[in-house]
Design an enzyme around this catalytic site. Structure first.
Site, PDB file in Angstrom:
ATOM      1  N   ARG A 144     137.577  16.153  27.486  1.00 30.00           N
ATOM      2  CA  ARG A 144     136.858  16.727  28.628  1.00 30.00           C
ATOM      3  C   ARG A 144     137.837  17.394  29.581  1.00 30.00           C
ATOM      4  NH1 ARG A 144     133.475  12.679  27.125  1.00 30.00           N
ATOM      5  NH2 ARG A 144     131.451  13.507  26.485  1.00 30.00           N
ATOM      6  N   ASP A 173     135.619  16.803  21.433  1.00 28.15           N
ATOM      7  CA  ASP A 173     134.282  16.616  22.019  1.00 28.15           C
ATOM      8  C   ASP A 173     133.623  17.980  22.163  1.00 28.15           C
ATOM      9  OD1 ASP A 173     132.020  15.511  23.569  1.00 28.15           O
ATOM     10  OD2 ASP A 173     133.311  13.755  23.741  1.00 28.15           O
ATOM     11  N   HIS A 244     128.801  15.339  19.670  1.00 28.92           N
ATOM     12  CA  HIS A 244     130.014  15.632  20.443  1.00 28.92           C
ATOM     13  C   HIS A 244     130.933  16.603  19.690  1.00 28.92           C
ATOM     14  CE1 HIS A 244     129.302  12.846  23.744  1.00 28.92           C
ATOM     15  NE2 HIS A 244     128.816  11.998  22.866  1.00 28.92           N
ATOM     16  N   ASP A 310     129.053   8.313  18.469  1.00 27.85           N
ATOM     17  CA  ASP A 310     128.193   7.954  19.607  1.00 27.85           C
ATOM     18  C   ASP A 310     127.230   9.097  19.949  1.00 27.85           C
ATOM     19  OD1 ASP A 310     130.504   9.427  20.282  1.00 27.85           O
ATOM     20  OD2 ASP A 310     130.269   8.932  22.399  1.00 27.85           O
ATOM     21  N   GLU A 311     126.155   8.747  20.609  1.00 29.14           N
ATOM     22  CA  GLU A 311     125.251   9.692  21.273  1.00 29.14           C
ATOM     23  C   GLU A 311     124.902  10.899  20.399  1.00 29.14           C
ATOM     24  OE1 GLU A 311     126.494   8.850  25.881  1.00 29.14           O
ATOM     25  OE2 GLU A 311     127.728  10.269  24.775  1.00 29.14           O
ATOM     26  N   TRP A 377     130.226  -0.425  23.209  1.00 30.09           N
ATOM     27  CA  TRP A 377     130.223   0.178  24.554  1.00 30.09           C
ATOM     28  C   TRP A 377     128.861   0.084  25.226  1.00 30.09           C
ATOM     29  CZ3 TRP A 377     127.676   4.635  26.439  1.00 30.09           C
ATOM     30  CH2 TRP A 377     126.954   5.371  25.491  1.00 30.09           C
ATOM     31  N   ASP A 404     135.958   5.408  34.543  1.00 32.09           N
ATOM     32  CA  ASP A 404     135.505   6.592  35.286  1.00 32.09           C
ATOM     33  C   ASP A 404     134.454   6.180  36.315  1.00 32.09           C
ATOM     34  OD1 ASP A 404     133.926   5.967  32.987  1.00 32.09           O
ATOM     35  OD2 ASP A 404     132.960   7.938  33.037  1.00 32.09           O
TER      36      ASP A 404
HETATM   37  C1  ACM Z   1     130.502   6.547  24.896  1.00 37.84           C
HETATM   38  O1  ACM Z   1     130.663   6.180  26.049  1.00 37.84           O
HETATM   39  N1  ACM Z   1     129.700   7.558  24.632  1.00 37.84           N
HETATM   40  C2  ACM Z   1     131.177   5.907  23.784  1.00 37.84           C
END
Ligand code: ACM
Length: 538
Positions: A144, A173, A244, A310-311, A377, A404
């Site tokens: 990022r 990402d 991502h 993820d996601e 996570w 963060d």
């Molecule tokens: C994450 O925080 N998407 C692993």
């Protein structure tokens, strides 16, 4: 444990004698042959801080002695300061941690890179020490916001000072691809930079109008890996798939599910948040990523390579004839199964290279690759489930260990996002609350603090977010959990450890709150209150 010592993380056993041993320019360092690495590291670090040329000597005659003691575990050590500094260690890692403890005993100036004083005395102490967990991790998102190499090397030094031993490097990402891949140069020519970035929360709809980018060459990464290895830190690279991935798709459109059917090409994403753009579950993209991983394993000797996972929104696969057909041909109920199937294919490829795959816990919903390491996570559940099924687990629940997230509730926190995650809260983190870490089919290897950088746009901002919380976390990962006392930790932190961070040039968050120049007035965050049902990042 004596309350008098000033060490962070706290050692398992400590006792203080009287007086101190003075070191001087004639001090010599000796080591058994297996422990030459930690001796050289100490000679360089202490040599820089004192201005001395700390000569090697035969182990029995040296003022600082590193002795191999095979009865100790590889990461364990004893340090005795009498008429000499005598370190006994189970292996090079233990000897390295002893050297770090010795620097802490010498005072904050021992962490500077050139001499600012001339009197160096080590208190007469006896320390016995070992880690609580074998995996003491930090994840750093360099996708990022790119972290320039020099800053990353310094970050590794600060990790090592805290006896942390795993750096999970989130290299790819939607918003950037940061690792040079020789076979696919456009990954960095196109994928390593974006036109502009969301300023603050993407929900505010504000952009900064400023290009951002950067990447590590393969030699940069080899240097980073070797630098970390000298400090007993394993670097786990993460190549995040199948979500991502928009930076890769911007560089090679044939990888994208939405691109296969002739849609508008995508650019490297300029916004934060969860992205519907995903990889096509095709032989083309699998082959591409196998080739990428062939280069990744050449650079990173880590036993684990992370494939992220993820996601992954299903929208594009649901509306794609090819993806639906693929799911059907694989005998899957629907396209949701493509997620872990795709990661599983690449995990098999890594297995062929003798590497295990690390994944975020979403993959557990559809079936984990053999021998996977699961980074839990989305709370604790994914990790507990993986432990029940016999997998290795690292705990990094978002509501506890995401650095963060804002450090206090005040509006003066810079770009305040996420849950309030105070210094005290991270100090009190328990990797398996109410449950034993033993007796599962799987193994709890340890835990990891995650530093996502959507809102940390410079090394200074990363330092502010990470410290001193990472100092507190290092104690959770390393020290004896019995008798933990936050107030006592604070006395060590304020009495000595913040001064060490200052000596290293770390711009941590003052305990009283951000300094004026650490604030970002007018840049909108997105504050959340913890709700186990609503764990959606950003
Ligand atoms: C994450 O925080 N998407 C692993």
């Amino acid at each position: 444990m004596s309350a008098l010592h000033q060490l962070v993380p706290a050692p398992w056993s400590f006792s203080a004698g009287t007086g101190g041993l003075t070191l001087d320019a004639g001090t010599t360092l000796g080591a058994d042959p297996e422990l030459g690495g930690p001796r050289r590291w100490l000679a360089r670090s202490l040599g820089a801080a004192t201005g001395w040329d700390l000569a090697p000597a035969a182990t029995a005659d040296a003022q600082v002695r590193f002795l191999l003691d095979p009865k100790l575990d590889a990461e364990a050590y004893r340090l005795e300061v009498g008429d000499a500094v005598v370190i006994s260690a189970g292996g090079p890692a233990g000897a390295f941690y002893a050297a770090q403890t010795l620097l802490q005993l010498l005072g904050p100036r021992a962490f500077r890179q050139s001499a600012v004083g001339s009197i160096w005395s080590v208190p007469r102490v006896s320390v016995e020490d070992k880690p609580r967990f074998g995996y003491r991790g930090t994840m750093l998102d360099v996708a990022r916001h790119f972290m320039p190499k020099d800053n990353l090397l310094r970050f590794i030094d600060v990790m090592a000072m805290h006896k942390l031993n795993v750096l999970h490097l989130h290299l790819t990402d939607d918003q950037g691809w940061r690792i040079q891949i020789n076979r696919y140069p456009k990954l960095t020519e196109t994928g390593a930079w974006r036109r502009e970035s969301s300023l603050g929360s993407w929900r505010a709809g504000v952009f900064d109008g400023r290009p951002h980018g950067g990447f590590y060459t393969q030699d940069d990464l080899r240097e980073i890996v070797a630098f970390a290895a000298e400090r007993h830190i394993t670097v786990i690279p993460e190549i995040d798939v199948p979500g991502h991935s928009q930076a890769a798709i911007a560089a090679y459109p044939e990888l994208g599910e939405g691109q296969a059917e002739g849609a508008e090409p995508v650019e490297v994403w300029t916004r934060w948040g969860i992205n519907e753009t995903v990889l096509a579950v095709s032989e083309t993209s699998l082959e591409f990523y196998r080739n990428v991983l062939d280069e990744v394993v050449e650079i990173f000797p880590s036993p684990w390579i992370s494939l992220g996972g993820d996601e992954v929104p299903l929208t594009q696969w649901q509306s794609s004839t090819a993806a639906r057909g693929k799911a059907e041909s694989l005998g899957l109920d629907d396209v949701s199964g493509l997620h872990s199937w795709f990661v599983g294919q690449l995990a098999l490829h890594l297995k062929g290279h003798g590497r295990a795959t690390s994944v975020w816990d979403e993959i557990g919903d559809g079936g984990l690759p053999d021998g996977a390491l699961v980074a839990s996570w989305r709370g604790y559940e994914g990790g507990i489930d993986a432990l029940r099924k016999g997998y290795d687990v690292v705990m990094c629940p978002e509501h506890k260990l995401y650095l963060d997230h804002r450090q206090a509730d005040g509006d003066d926190e810079p770009v305040p996002v996420g849950f309030v995650t105070t210094l005290q809260a991270v100090y009190e983190f328990d990797p398996l609350p109410g449950l034993s870490a033993e007796g599962w089919p799987g193994r709890l290897l340890g835990a990891q603090a995650n530093i996502w950088t959507e809102h940390l746009d410079s090394p200074r901002r990363v330092q502010f977010a990470a410290f001193p919380r990472l100092s507190a976390i290092s104690e959770v990962f390393w020290s004896n959990p019995e008798g933990r006392d936050y107030d006592e930790f604070l006395t060590r932190l304020t009495g000595a450890h913040l001064a060490r961070l200052e000596a290293m040039g770390v711009e941590y968050r003052p305990l009283s709150g951000p300094a004026p120049w650490q604030q970002r007035p007018g840049v909108e965050g997105w504050k959340r209150d913890y709700d186990a049902e609503q764990l959606v990042r950003n």
